[in-house]
Design a protein around this motif. Structure first.
Motif, PDB file in Angstrom:
ATOM      1  N   LEU A  86      78.184  12.542 -54.687  1.00  0.00           N
ATOM      2  CA  LEU A  86      77.173  12.306 -55.709  1.00  0.00           C
ATOM      3  C   LEU A  86      75.753  12.484 -55.174  1.00  0.00           C
ATOM      4  O   LEU A  86      74.910  13.074 -55.846  1.00  0.00           O
ATOM      5  N   MET A  87      75.478  12.008 -53.958  1.00  0.00           N
ATOM      6  CA  MET A  87      74.144  12.180 -53.394  1.00  0.00           C
ATOM      7  C   MET A  87      73.816  13.658 -53.224  1.00  0.00           C
ATOM      8  O   MET A  87      72.704  14.100 -53.518  1.00  0.00           O
ATOM      9  N   GLN A  88      74.789  14.434 -52.779  1.00  0.00           N
ATOM     10  CA  GLN A  88      74.582  15.869 -52.606  1.00  0.00           C
ATOM     11  C   GLN A  88      74.315  16.534 -53.962  1.00  0.00           C
ATOM     12  O   GLN A  88      73.477  17.421 -54.065  1.00  0.00           O
ATOM     13  N   ALA A  89      74.977  16.077 -55.014  1.00  0.00           N
ATOM     14  CA  ALA A  89      74.740  16.622 -56.359  1.00  0.00           C
ATOM     15  C   ALA A  89      73.315  16.315 -56.811  1.00  0.00           C
ATOM     16  O   ALA A  89      72.640  17.166 -57.410  1.00  0.00           O
ATOM     17  N   ALA A  90      72.830  15.110 -56.511  1.00  0.00           N
ATOM     18  CA  ALA A  90      71.450  14.752 -56.857  1.00  0.00           C
ATOM     19  C   ALA A  90      70.448  15.641 -56.117  1.00  0.00           C
ATOM     20  O   ALA A  90      69.467  16.111 -56.708  1.00  0.00           O
ATOM     21  N   LEU A  91      70.717  15.907 -54.842  1.00  0.00           N
ATOM     22  CA  LEU A  91      69.839  16.794 -54.067  1.00  0.00           C
ATOM     23  C   LEU A  91      69.884  18.227 -54.596  1.00  0.00           C
ATOM     24  O   LEU A  91      68.852  18.909 -54.640  1.00  0.00           O
ATOM     25  N   ARG A  92      71.062  18.693 -54.993  1.00  0.00           N
ATOM     26  CA  ARG A  92      71.181  20.037 -55.566  1.00  0.00           C
ATOM     27  C   ARG A  92      70.357  20.142 -56.846  1.00  0.00           C
ATOM     28  O   ARG A  92      69.601  21.095 -57.045  1.00  0.00           O
ATOM     29  N   GLU A  93      70.489  19.149 -57.719  1.00  0.00           N
ATOM     30  CA  GLU A  93      69.719  19.157 -58.967  1.00  0.00           C
ATOM     31  C   GLU A  93      68.214  19.136 -58.685  1.00  0.00           C
ATOM     32  O   GLU A  93      67.453  19.849 -59.332  1.00  0.00           O
ATOM     33  N   LEU A  94      67.794  18.327 -57.734  1.00  0.00           N
ATOM     34  CA  LEU A  94      66.381  18.276 -57.359  1.00  0.00           C
ATOM     35  C   LEU A  94      65.897  19.650 -56.919  1.00  0.00           C
ATOM     36  O   LEU A  94      64.849  20.128 -57.371  1.00  0.00           O
ATOM     37  N   GLU A  97      65.764  22.192 -59.920  1.00  0.00           N
ATOM     38  CA  GLU A  97      64.748  21.958 -60.939  1.00  0.00           C
ATOM     39  C   GLU A  97      63.321  22.016 -60.408  1.00  0.00           C
ATOM     40  O   GLU A  97      62.396  22.297 -61.173  1.00  0.00           O
ATOM     41  N   THR A  98      63.133  21.774 -59.095  1.00  0.00           N
ATOM     42  CA  THR A  98      61.772  21.677 -58.561  1.00  0.00           C
ATOM     43  C   THR A  98      61.483  22.600 -57.385  1.00  0.00           C
ATOM     44  O   THR A  98      60.329  22.725 -56.991  1.00  0.00           O
ATOM     45  N   GLY A  99      62.519  23.166 -56.791  1.00  0.00           N
ATOM     46  CA  GLY A  99      62.320  23.989 -55.598  1.00  0.00           C
ATOM     47  C   GLY A  99      62.205  23.182 -54.317  1.00  0.00           C
ATOM     48  O   GLY A  99      62.106  23.763 -53.231  1.00  0.00           O
ATOM     49  N   ILE A 100      62.198  21.858 -54.388  1.00  0.00           N
ATOM     50  CA  ILE A 100      62.110  21.024 -53.186  1.00  0.00           C
ATOM     51  C   ILE A 100      63.491  20.983 -52.541  1.00  0.00           C
ATOM     52  O   ILE A 100      64.444  20.465 -53.121  1.00  0.00           O
ATOM     53  N   GLN A 101      63.598  21.546 -51.359  1.00  0.00           N
ATOM     54  CA  GLN A 101      64.887  21.704 -50.681  1.00  0.00           C
ATOM     55  C   GLN A 101      65.321  20.420 -49.963  1.00  0.00           C
ATOM     56  O   GLN A 101      64.475  19.647 -49.500  1.00  0.00           O
ATOM     57  N   PRO A 102      66.632  20.207 -49.850  1.00  0.00           N
ATOM     58  CA  PRO A 102      67.156  18.983 -49.223  1.00  0.00           C
ATOM     59  C   PRO A 102      66.616  18.698 -47.827  1.00  0.00           C
ATOM     60  O   PRO A 102      66.452  17.533 -47.458  1.00  0.00           O
ATOM     61  N   GLN A 103      66.311  19.722 -47.040  1.00  0.00           N
ATOM     62  CA  GLN A 103      65.810  19.478 -45.682  1.00  0.00           C
ATOM     63  C   GLN A 103      64.409  18.864 -45.689  1.00  0.00           C
ATOM     64  O   GLN A 103      63.940  18.390 -44.669  1.00  0.00           O
ATOM     65  N   HIS A 104      63.739  18.838 -46.850  1.00  0.00           N
ATOM     66  CA  HIS A 104      62.403  18.249 -46.969  1.00  0.00           C
ATOM     67  C   HIS A 104      62.440  16.869 -47.629  1.00  0.00           C
ATOM     68  O   HIS A 104      61.391  16.342 -48.032  1.00  0.00           O
ATOM     69  N   VAL A 105      63.655  16.312 -47.724  1.00  0.00           N
ATOM     70  CA  VAL A 105      63.858  15.058 -48.440  1.00  0.00           C
ATOM     71  C   VAL A 105      64.636  14.094 -47.548  1.00  0.00           C
ATOM     72  O   VAL A 105      65.571  14.503 -46.859  1.00  0.00           O
ATOM     73  N   VAL A 106      64.260  12.810 -47.590  1.00  0.00           N
ATOM     74  CA  VAL A 106      64.942  11.784 -46.806  1.00  0.00           C
ATOM     75  C   VAL A 106      65.520  10.742 -47.762  1.00  0.00           C
ATOM     76  O   VAL A 106      64.776  10.173 -48.580  1.00  0.00           O
ATOM     77  N   PRO A 107      66.839  10.478 -47.686  1.00  0.00           N
ATOM     78  CA  PRO A 107      67.396   9.404 -48.526  1.00  0.00           C
ATOM     79  C   PRO A 107      66.870   8.048 -48.060  1.00  0.00           C
ATOM     80  O   PRO A 107      66.803   7.783 -46.860  1.00  0.00           O
TER      81      PRO A 107
END
Length: 182
Positions: A86-94, A97-107
């Motif tokens: 589920l967390m990976q799905a949230a990052l994919r949607e982010l 929709e915004t272009g902000i890639q998972p490597q630029h995000v910290v849970p």
């Protein structure tokens, strides 16, 4: 594909932290007891979605303007077959929709910051009856900004104070975590 076992384990972990949400999540556990295919958007008794609550370095939250609903919401959407968690799905949607890639995000948490159950009205245009979305919302932090909007679904983006968040404990949960992290 995300399994019902993963959905159940994630919801149970959330309830250990937020036992007051048990009544609100009763529909989810009811569907799990009926072996509903909760990862499928074609499960019209109700299905799971994943969302990202994204905080910037100042504690502001990213909102997107949803084209179809003409409302400002946080990024998120339906699960896809390739999603495994589920967390990976949230990052994919982010990212979509915004272009902000998972490597630029910290849970900021290992489990959802909030799980929301809400009714989606019927849509004859999509051939969908009224049904429930069970939205698993994850809290992330970033120093990045929106790079590319998914224009078929999103018409704008803006960072706003966390007190604009609405719905069943979401604002309180997010603000508590952000305060603890400050």
């Amino acid at each position: 594909m995300i399994t019902n076992a993963h959905i159940r384990a994630t919801a149970e972990a959330y309830l250990r932290e937020h036992p007051q949400a048990s009544d609100e999540l009763a529909p989810l556990f009811g569907l799990l007891g009926q072996d509903a295919q909760l990862a499928s958007r074609k499960e019209f008794r109700g299905h799971v979605t994943a969302g990202a609550i994204l905080a910037d370095t100042e504690g502001r939250i990213l909102f997107i303007e949803h084209v179809a609903l003409a409302r400002w919401l946080t990024p998120g959407g339906h699960l896809e077959d390739q999603d495994e968690e589920l967390m990976q799905a949230a990052l994919r949607e982010l990212a979509e929709e915004t272009g902000i890639q998972p490597q630029h995000v910290v849970p900021l948490l290992d489990s959802p910051v909030h799980i929301d159950v809400h009714t989606i009205p019927d849509s004859s245009a999509k051939g969908e009856p009224e049904h429930q979305h069970i939205d698993f919302r994850y809290l992330f932090a970033t120093g990045a900004d929106v790079t590319q909007l998914q224009t078929e679904e999103v018409s704008g983006s803006a960072w706003h104070e966390a007190d604009l968040l609405r719905g069943g404990g979401l604002k309180e949960n997010v603000m508590r975590v952000l305060k603890e992290r400050a």
